[in-house]
Each structure stands twice: as C-alpha cells, then as structure tokens.
Design a protein around this motif. Structure first.
Motif, PDB file in Angstrom:
ATOM      1  N   LYS A 243       8.622  14.893  25.690  1.00 37.80           N
ATOM      2  CA  LYS A 243       8.703  14.407  27.080  1.00 37.80           C
ATOM      3  C   LYS A 243       7.443  13.611  27.458  1.00 37.80           C
ATOM      4  O   LYS A 243       7.545  12.487  27.962  1.00 37.80           O
ATOM      5  CB  LYS A 243       8.876  15.594  28.056  1.00 37.80           C
ATOM      6  N   SER A 244       6.277  14.197  27.192  1.00 43.35           N
ATOM      7  CA  SER A 244       5.034  13.495  27.574  1.00 43.35           C
ATOM      8  C   SER A 244       4.876  12.216  26.760  1.00 43.35           C
ATOM      9  O   SER A 244       4.478  11.176  27.294  1.00 43.35           O
ATOM     10  CB  SER A 244       3.799  14.367  27.331  1.00 43.35           C
TER      11      SER A 244
ATOM     12  N   ALA B 283       5.470  17.284  13.630  1.00 41.95           N
ATOM     13  CA  ALA B 283       4.187  16.572  13.504  1.00 41.95           C
ATOM     14  C   ALA B 283       3.126  17.542  12.977  1.00 41.95           C
ATOM     15  O   ALA B 283       2.293  17.180  12.128  1.00 41.95           O
ATOM     16  CB  ALA B 283       3.762  16.021  14.858  1.00 41.95           C
TER      17      ALA B 283
ATOM     18  N   ILE C  41      11.800  11.613  13.194  1.00 38.95           N
ATOM     19  CA  ILE C  41      10.474  12.038  13.668  1.00 38.95           C
ATOM     20  C   ILE C  41       9.518  12.194  12.475  1.00 38.95           C
ATOM     21  O   ILE C  41       8.371  11.754  12.509  1.00 38.95           O
ATOM     22  CB  ILE C  41      10.573  13.370  14.455  1.00 38.95           C
TER      23      ILE C  41
ATOM     24  N   VAL D 100       9.394   6.764  19.222  1.00 38.22           N
ATOM     25  CA  VAL D 100       9.784   8.166  19.302  1.00 38.22           C
ATOM     26  C   VAL D 100      10.992   8.352  18.406  1.00 38.22           C
ATOM     27  O   VAL D 100      11.781   7.423  18.218  1.00 38.22           O
ATOM     28  CB  VAL D 100      10.127   8.605  20.745  1.00 38.22           C
ATOM     29  N   GLY D 101      11.130   9.529  17.853  1.00 39.74           N
ATOM     30  CA  GLY D 101      12.242   9.766  16.931  1.00 39.74           C
ATOM     31  C   GLY D 101      13.245  10.731  17.527  1.00 39.74           C
ATOM     32  O   GLY D 101      12.892  11.601  18.338  1.00 39.74           O
TER      33      GLY D 101
ATOM     34  N   ASN E   2       9.583  22.026  31.738  1.00 40.05           N
ATOM     35  CA  ASN E   2      10.379  22.880  30.857  1.00 40.05           C
ATOM     36  C   ASN E   2      11.396  23.666  31.684  1.00 40.05           C
ATOM     37  O   ASN E   2      12.282  24.305  31.139  1.00 40.05           O
ATOM     38  CB  ASN E   2       9.502  23.911  30.120  1.00 40.05           C
TER      39      ASN E   2
ATOM     40  N   ARG F  43       4.518   8.564  28.354  1.00 37.07           N
ATOM     41  CA  ARG F  43       3.344   7.702  28.097  1.00 37.07           C
ATOM     42  C   ARG F  43       3.783   6.346  27.575  1.00 37.07           C
ATOM     43  O   ARG F  43       3.366   5.298  28.054  1.00 37.07           O
ATOM     44  CB  ARG F  43       2.418   8.354  27.063  1.00 37.07           C
TER      45      ARG F  43
END
Ligand SMILES: Nc1ncnc2c1ncn2[C@@H]1O[C@H](COP(=O)(O)OP(=O)(O)OP(=O)(O)O)[C@@H](O)[C@H]1O
Length: 419
Positions: free
Chosen positions: A105-106, A324, A280, A59-60, A248, A110
């Motif tokens: 967050k997800s 992304a 990212i 993750v960035g 959120n 994960r």
C-alpha cells in the motif's frame, strides 16, 4: 453543478469517460507538449500523463489494483476540464487502500504520487499526529483524578481545548501546499497536491464507537470532524488535492469519511497470487540477476523465469514485504559465506593497513560472489516464521539444494513442485 457526486449515475458517467479515454489522453499529451519548457521536460511530462501501469509503478502482483486506480483516479485527473464538465464529473478527492500489512500500500502510494504530480507529496503518519495531541490531552486527563477543585477542573478544560484546537489546526495545515523545495524542478502552481495518510485508522477512527467520553476521545472526534470539513472544502482550493488513506483496518474508519465524495474509491491490496509473487520476486531479484550475481547466467532469461515461478509456488501466503525480505536474506547468506572466507584467511591479520583495502577484494572474492540455491533456501526458512497465512510449507528443513527451484531451473526441470 458539475463535479457534485450524485449529479449523474456514476456507471453511466464512467462508461462515457471510457469512450473519451483516448481523446482525453491525446488532449493531455497535447497540453503537456504545449506547456513544457524544453525537450527533456516535454518527454517527462508526456510519459507522466500517458502511462500508468504496474511496470511504470514498479509494483508486482497488483495489476487489478493499478487498473482500478487508473480508471477511477488517474483518468479523471488527467482528463481535460471541458470534457469533465460535459460528463458532469470531477476527479475523486479520496482513495483508500486497505489490506493486510506488507502488501504494497505505501509503496503504491509513494510511486503513484510521484507519477501523478511533480509537486512533492505530503506524507502523514496517523499515530504520529494523534500522539502529539491526544497524548498530551490524555496526560492532562489525569488531572481528572485529582480532587475536583475548581483549579484542577479548569486546568483540564483548558488543556482539552488547547489540544482540540491544535489537532484541528494540524489537520487544516495538511491541506496547505508544502513549500517548493529549493533548487527542485519547477512545477505549475495548480499541480496536484497528494496527501498520503499512513495508518489512517489512527486519525479517522469511528466516532460512534467511542461515545465521546474522555478528553482523548473528544480530541479524536474533533480530528474526524475537522477532516470531514476540510475534505468538503477541498474543491475551493487553488490546486487539486488527492488524499490517499492507507489502513489495515477499514472497519475502524468513520463511515462518514468513507462515503462517495470523500474517500470514494476503496481498493483492497491483498496478498499476491502465484503469478503476483513471481512478479514481485522478479522486481526484487532482477538486479542480482542482471548483474550476474545469481547462480544463473545473466543471459538465461528462461531459467530465471522458471526459478522465480518455482519460488512463487512455494511461498503461498507471503506478502510482498516477506518476498522482498526473503531476497534480502538470501543475499545476506551469500555475503556471509564470503566474509567467512575473509575471517579464516590466515594472512589477514598480517597485512599492513595500506594493503588491506586492496586485499579486501581478494578476501571477499567479489568477482566470484553469487547468490546460490542454498542461500535462497535459507532465506526462505528465515522468512517463513513471520508468515501467518499459507504455509504451503515451502522449504522444509530437509530439502536439499537439489530440490530447490534454482537447481531445478538450472537443470531445465521447470518450476519446483508445490510442497
Ligand atoms: N506489490 C509489491 N511489489 C513490489 N514490492 C513490494 C510489494 N509489496 C510489498 N513490497 C515490498 O515490501 C515493502 C513494504 O511494503 P509496504 O510498506 O508498501 O506495505 P504496506 O501494505 O504499506 O504495509 P503496512 O500496512 O504494514 O504499512 C516495500 O517497500 C517493497 O519493498
């Protein structure tokens, strides 16, 4: 009793834990080495317990978040039990990640659950659970508008009871370990069970705000009560359990769930700063760069870095998801220009079916395909309107390829200026 929150000043306990950090990691490494069956498994376990950082999580821009998770969640989870007993602490059972949409967050939940435990995590969508039960109770609620005959009243009462019981059972079932996947990698019975509760506010909305009026609200209240009861009983389970709530809207969540001992650790996952955005973007552009598909030579690491920094400067207020999305949009523009080539080739319709496949390579000119500065520029324009924050204005529509970070990077001019 060790493990009860409040037994010891948390700050002091943490300071002690930090002192023992190195010893704990070494001890866990030792355990991993001792328990592992073969060499491969040994090195996997060793890596799993020995490292938690942004690079491992892929993750960035979330270094501070990962550091907080490492200290508050990961270290106590992998520390040896005797050490925890001496310190009088137990691992936290609830982590709340909150912040604006699309900031990771997800993704973090994960990756973190995969790194924390070999047991497959349970993912739960808050709205899905509530729809199943509250939806049906709200359908039954309409019975209330019927004339108040004893039949309609008893129907409403039974439906409500049924929904509440179902919702409570459903919450309880979350805490049961999922069955082992057939043919999957074996893991110990007491391996950590991670439960990720996406859109947590849908399940855990504040009870006091609702007044407990209608049927749906009473079902929601009973879900929160059940969740509280299950969390309080979590220490009795055979395997450790970690709940990760994602939301959120932390302000909507019932305060009783947010207290220490339940969702004890709250970490905000917010929009990345310029450095974070560059990190990212690196994650999402690394593949095209390494494959030589970016309009920068795959060996020109410095140019690539300058390119990413230039883009990062121009994307203030972008979330990780938007960054992304921008990389995907740029790649799609690159594909689009190639497929146009294919459509305009006059020979295309004449080719026999058997030759079409071979010809495809020629039409798409796969070898020459590159994502160019213009493609990124257009990708930036595409994603811009969905961004509600920032607006540093990256990518004015008049900017030409010469002004783009990629072309500046290629010319060795360094990052593009903030616009
Ligand atoms: N920090 C990040 N590093 C790398 N990629 C990211 C990051 N944040 C977001 N992304 C990209 O955006 C996608 C969506 O992010 P994610 O679903 O984790 O956001 P979220 O915060 O959970 O959003 P929501 O609150 O809307 O559910 C990810 O799958 C990933 O591709």
């Amino acid at each position: 009793m060790p493990g009860e929150p409040g037994d010891e000043d948390p700050e002091r306990a943490l300071a002690k834990a930090a002192t023992f950090h190195a010893a704990a990691v070494e001890a866990v490494k030792g355990t991993a080495n001792g328990e592992a069956g073969d060499g491969q498994q040994q090195s996997d376990q060793r890596r799993r317990v020995a490292r938690l950082d942004s690079e491992a999580l892929q993750v960035g821009g979330l270094d501070h978040v990962v550091e907080a998770i490492r200290r508050r969640v990961w270290l106590p989870l992998c520390a040896p039990q005797p050490l925890l007993d001496d310190l009088g602490i137990a691992p936290v059972i609830g982590l709340l990640l909150h912040g604006p949409p699309g900031c990771g967050k997800s993704l973090l939940a994960r990756r973190l659950s995969a790194l924390l435990s070999p047991r497959p995590p349970s993912f739960v969508s808050g709205p899905e659970i509530m729809d199943r039960f509250v939806g049906s109770s709200e359908r039954h609620k309409r019975c209330r508008s019927l004339p108040p005959t004893s039949a309609s009243q008893s129907r409403t009462f039974c439906a409500l009871l049924h929904c509440r019981t179902n919702a409570q059972a459903n919450i309880r079932s979350l805490f049961k370990y999922p069955p082992r996947p057939l043919g999957g990698t074996p893991y110990p019975d007491d391996a950590l069970h991670v439960i990720v509760l996406d859109e947590f506010d849908a399940i855990a909305g504040s009870r006091s705000d609702r007044g407990g009026g209608d049927a749906g609200e009473r079902v929601r209240d009973s879900v929160v009560n059940q969740l509280l009861a299950c969390m309080d009983g979590v220490q009795e389970l055979d395997a450790r359990t970690l709940l990760i709530g994602l939301t959120n809207r932390r302000d909507l969540i019932d305060r009783a769930l947010l207290r220490p001992g339940r969702f004890e650790v709250h970490i905000e996952v917010s929009h990345p700063d310029a450095r974070g955005r560059a990190d990212i973007l690196r994650i999402h552009c690394q593949r095209m760069f390494a494959a030589g598909r970016l309009d920068i030579p795959a060996t020109a690491e410095a140019e690539f870095t300058a390119f990413l920094q230039g883009l990062a400067e121009r994307t203030e207020g972008f979330s990780g998801a938007e960054l992304a999305g921008m990389a995907r949009a740029a790649a799609a523009y690159a594909l689009d220009s190639l497929s146009t080539l294919a459509l305009t080739d006059p020979c295309a319709p004449l080719l026999a079916a058997a030759r079409r496949r071979a010809a495809l390579g020629r039409y798409w000119d796969v070898d020459a395909a590159r994502v160019t500065a213009d493609d990124f520029e257009r990708g930036l324009q595409d994603v811009m309107p969905t961004t509600t924050l920032g607006g540093s204005g990256g990518g004015s529509s008049s900017s030409s390829a010469e002004d783009t970070p990629l072309s500046k990077a290629r010319a060795g001019a360094g990052p593009a200026a903030v616009q």
